[in-house]
Design a protein around this motif. Structure first.
Motif, short mmCIF file in Angstrom:
data_model
loop_
_atom_site.label_atom_id
_atom_site.label_comp_id
_atom_site.label_asym_id
_atom_site.label_seq_id
_atom_site.Cartn_x
_atom_site.Cartn_y
_atom_site.Cartn_z
N TRP A 414 0.83 -1.20 0.00
CA TRP A 414 0.00 0.00 0.00
C TRP A 414 0.86 1.25 0.00
CZ3 TRP A 414 0.67 3.56 3.78
CH2 TRP A 414 1.33 3.15 4.95
N PHE A 415 2.02 1.16 0.64
CA PHE A 415 2.89 2.33 0.71
C PHE A 415 3.34 2.75 -0.69
CE2 PHE A 415 6.90 4.55 1.03
CZ PHE A 415 6.68 5.42 2.08
N TRP A 416 3.79 1.81 -1.48
CA TRP A 416 4.28 2.15 -2.82
C TRP A 416 3.15 2.63 -3.72
CZ3 TRP A 416 8.25 3.85 -5.14
CH2 TRP A 416 8.37 3.78 -6.53
N ARG A 417 1.93 2.16 -3.49
CA ARG A 417 0.80 2.59 -4.30
C ARG A 417 0.39 4.03 -3.98
NH1 ARG A 417 -2.82 -2.92 -3.46
NH2 ARG A 417 -1.54 -4.29 -4.78
N LEU A 418 0.60 4.46 -2.74
CA LEU A 418 0.16 5.80 -2.33
C LEU A 418 1.28 6.82 -2.27
CD1 LEU A 418 -2.24 4.83 0.62
CD2 LEU A 418 -2.89 5.45 -1.72
N TRP A 419 2.46 6.40 -1.84
CA TRP A 419 3.52 7.34 -1.53
C TRP A 419 3.99 8.19 -2.71
CZ3 TRP A 419 8.75 7.74 -2.93
CH2 TRP A 419 9.51 8.62 -2.16
N PRO A 420 4.26 7.64 -3.90
CA PRO A 420 4.74 8.49 -4.99
C PRO A 420 3.82 9.65 -5.32
CG PRO A 420 5.06 6.17 -5.54
CD PRO A 420 4.22 6.21 -4.30
N GLY A 421 2.52 9.43 -5.30
CA GLY A 421 1.58 10.51 -5.58
C GLY A 421 1.58 11.56 -4.50
N TYR A 422 1.70 11.12 -3.25
CA TYR A 422 1.77 12.06 -2.13
C TYR A 422 2.96 13.00 -2.28
CZ TYR A 422 -1.73 11.23 1.50
OH TYR A 422 -2.88 11.23 2.23
N VAL A 423 4.12 12.41 -2.52
CA VAL A 423 5.35 13.19 -2.60
C VAL A 423 5.36 14.09 -3.83
CG1 VAL A 423 7.86 13.02 -2.89
CG2 VAL A 423 6.70 11.58 -1.23
N LYS A 424 4.76 13.62 -4.90
CA LYS A 424 4.77 14.36 -6.16
C LYS A 424 3.79 15.52 -6.17
CE LYS A 424 4.98 13.26 -11.09
NZ LYS A 424 4.89 12.15 -12.09
N LEU A 425 2.63 15.34 -5.55
CA LEU A 425 1.56 16.35 -5.68
C LEU A 425 1.08 16.91 -4.34
CD1 LEU A 425 -0.55 14.50 -8.40
CD2 LEU A 425 0.99 16.43 -8.76
N VAL A 426 0.71 16.04 -3.41
CA VAL A 426 0.07 16.49 -2.18
C VAL A 426 1.05 17.25 -1.28
CG1 VAL A 426 -1.16 15.77 -0.10
CG2 VAL A 426 -1.59 14.61 -2.28
N CYS A 427 2.22 16.66 -1.03
CA CYS A 427 3.19 17.31 -0.13
C CYS A 427 3.61 18.69 -0.65
CB CYS A 427 4.40 16.41 0.06
SG CYS A 427 4.07 14.97 1.10
N PRO A 428 4.01 18.84 -1.91
CA PRO A 428 4.39 20.17 -2.39
C PRO A 428 3.27 21.20 -2.25
CG PRO A 428 5.17 18.51 -3.91
CD PRO A 428 4.28 17.81 -2.92
N LEU A 429 2.03 20.78 -2.54
CA LEU A 429 0.90 21.70 -2.45
C LEU A 429 0.70 22.19 -1.01
CD1 LEU A 429 -1.51 23.13 -3.69
CD2 LEU A 429 -2.85 21.04 -3.32
N LEU A 430 0.72 21.28 -0.05
CA LEU A 430 0.51 21.67 1.33
C LEU A 430 1.66 22.51 1.87
CD1 LEU A 430 -1.04 18.40 2.80
CD2 LEU A 430 -2.19 20.55 2.29
N ILE A 431 2.88 22.19 1.46
CA ILE A 431 4.03 23.00 1.89
C ILE A 431 3.91 24.41 1.33
CG2 ILE A 431 6.54 23.26 1.76
CD1 ILE A 431 6.68 20.18 1.60
N LEU A 432 3.48 24.53 0.09
CA LEU A 432 3.28 25.85 -0.51
C LEU A 432 2.23 26.66 0.25
CD1 LEU A 432 3.41 25.15 -4.36
CD2 LEU A 432 4.94 26.65 -3.05
#
Length: 441
Positions: A414-432
């Motif tokens: 489950w980690f590999w299925r979710l993590w790349p998208g989080y790091v690519k899109l969700v994390c940068p958006l929230l940090i911004l």
């Protein structure tokens, strides 16, 4: 190539968690919770620390384990000259943090020493009186203590002392929290802390505050986790180790809330003001040095014991963080110049102490400026770049290989299925969003 390694996975977890568990957890988290709704902030923080901060932590760890080098080389291998410049910025940021962190750590030592001497019947006001000489002396003393541990090496110095400091910190924290909860007013603070107000969850300021606290509480964005992960072997599971660090970090933050917020309401029961006319926390940034000494004075001899334990707790938390801050530029200097660890850590400390002296000299305007530039701008910017590097520049097959280690089933997890998208899109958006909010404040 970095040849130094942790002696065990437990050593890594305690050392990395020690870096994350600093004044931001023991001091910053409870005051943020008190300022933003208590239970609502706690609930949202726990969600975000695993949904946002944990994925970003694994991204930084992956960059470090990928190259087993120091930050400039690790980031340069991903993004060329741009990556190297980011690595240099990371080293400057962590050194700047250390320069003002030593000043605050020195204050903690002063208050701890004051409580100890008063228990022995000695009164030495210099320890708690703000002044250039006191700031330089105690900050420098704490810097030398940090250097003494770091120059001994990873296993004999940082890892060994992290194994000692973390259990001690936990025991002191639990003992203090247990005692404070027995005092008049403690139960009122406990109720505020553990009871979420659903209406508070609709406030944008709460989301931004919880997002920032969740991200920054794990020491993300200043190359610390990158360096520590470079000391891991290829078989180590980064997602599992990162999760263990996150659990310890958030657990200690939770326990700190059980101490600080009830203590605030103990102070209220003693007749001390904790909220202003608008219902906002008074002196949230300096709560430790404004409210708590007055509370301890009101509690008589028991207050001296409580004061000693409280400032010992904060001193332990500060030391576990300063060790990692000095280690980052030391590791880079050793790798790039061939200097011995003793020489490299001494040179770094000397430069940091010069910066610390400048801040002490022009404290009124320089201290706040350095804190704001580094923590509100540089650190989130670096965290954003790390996520972008891992999410957009790193080839997916190479990234999978780094994270999977020798686990053949990792690609289906489950980690590999979710993590790349989080790091690519969700994390940068929230940090911004956090960065924009910091700029608009």
């Amino acid at each position: 190539m970095v040849k130094t390694q942790f002696s065990s996975r437990l050593g890594f977890v305690l050392t990395a968690a020690g870096s994350a568990v600093g004044l931001g957890n023991i001091w910053g988290f409870p005051t943020q919770a008190a300022q933003h709704g208590g239970g609502a902030f706690l609930l949202l923080y726990l969600v975000l620390v695993f949904a946002l901060a944990y994925p970003a932590l694994v991204a930084e760890m992956a960059i470090g384990r990928r190259g087993h080098q120091e930050p400039i080389a690790d980031l340069g291998s991903l993004a060329g000259l741009t990556g190297k410049l980011v690595g240099v910025l990371g080293l400057l940021a962590v050194s700047a943090i250390l320069s003002f962190y030593l000043i605050v750590a020195g204050w903690l030592v002063g208050y701890m020493g004051d409580a100890l001497l008063k228990l022995l019947g000695v009164d030495w006001p210099w320890l708690t009186e703000f002044g250039l000489g006191r700031n330089l002396a105690l900050g420098g003393l704490f810097g030398l203590l940090t250097w003494w541990v770091v120059q001994r090496g990873l296993q004999e110095g940082i890892e060994t002392w992290s194994r000692r400091l973390m259990p001690a910190l936990l025991l002191v924290l639990i003992a203090l929290a247990g005692y404070v909860l027995t005092l008049p007013g403690g139960s009122e603070g406990l109720a505020l802390y553990l009871t979420p107000n659903p209406a508070k969850l609709l406030e944008p300021s709460l989301w931004l505050a919880a997002t920032g606290q969740a991200f920054f509480s794990l020491s993300i964005g200043v190359c610390v986790m990158m360096v520590y992960a470079s000391y891991l072997d290829q078989d180590a599971s980064l997602p599992k180790l990162g999760l263990q660090v996150t659990l310890i970090d958030s657990g200690i933050a939770f326990l700190a809330g059980l101490l600080v917020i009830p203590a605030m309401y103990v102070a209220k029961a003693q007749g001390l003001a904790i909220l202003d006319a608008k219902g906002e926390l008074i002196s949230s940034d300096t709560l430790v040095f404004d409210l708590f000494p007055r509370l301890f004075d009101n509690l008589g001899s028991a207050g001296l014991v409580l004061s000693l334990g409280f400032f010992l707790l904060l001193t332990l938390a500060a030391l576990t963080s300063t060790l990692s801050m000095l280690e980052v530029p030391t590791a880079s200097l050793v790798a790039r110049t061939g200097a011995s660890r003793r020489q490299a850590s001494g040179m770094v400390l000397a430069l940091v102490l010069v910066a610390m002296a400048l801040i002490c000299w022009q404290f009124q305007w320089l201290f706040g400026l350095v804190v704001k530039v580094v923590t509100q701008y540089a650190q989130p910017l670096l965290g954003l770049v790390f996520c972008l590097f891992a999410g957009w520049l790193w080839r997916r097959d190479s990234l999978l290989k780094t994270l999977a280690a020798k686990d053949e089933t990792f690609a289906k997890s489950w980690f590999w299925r979710l993590w790349p998208g989080y790091v690519k899109l969700v994390c940068p958006l929230l940090i911004l969003l956090v960065m924009v909010q910091s700029i608009l404040q």
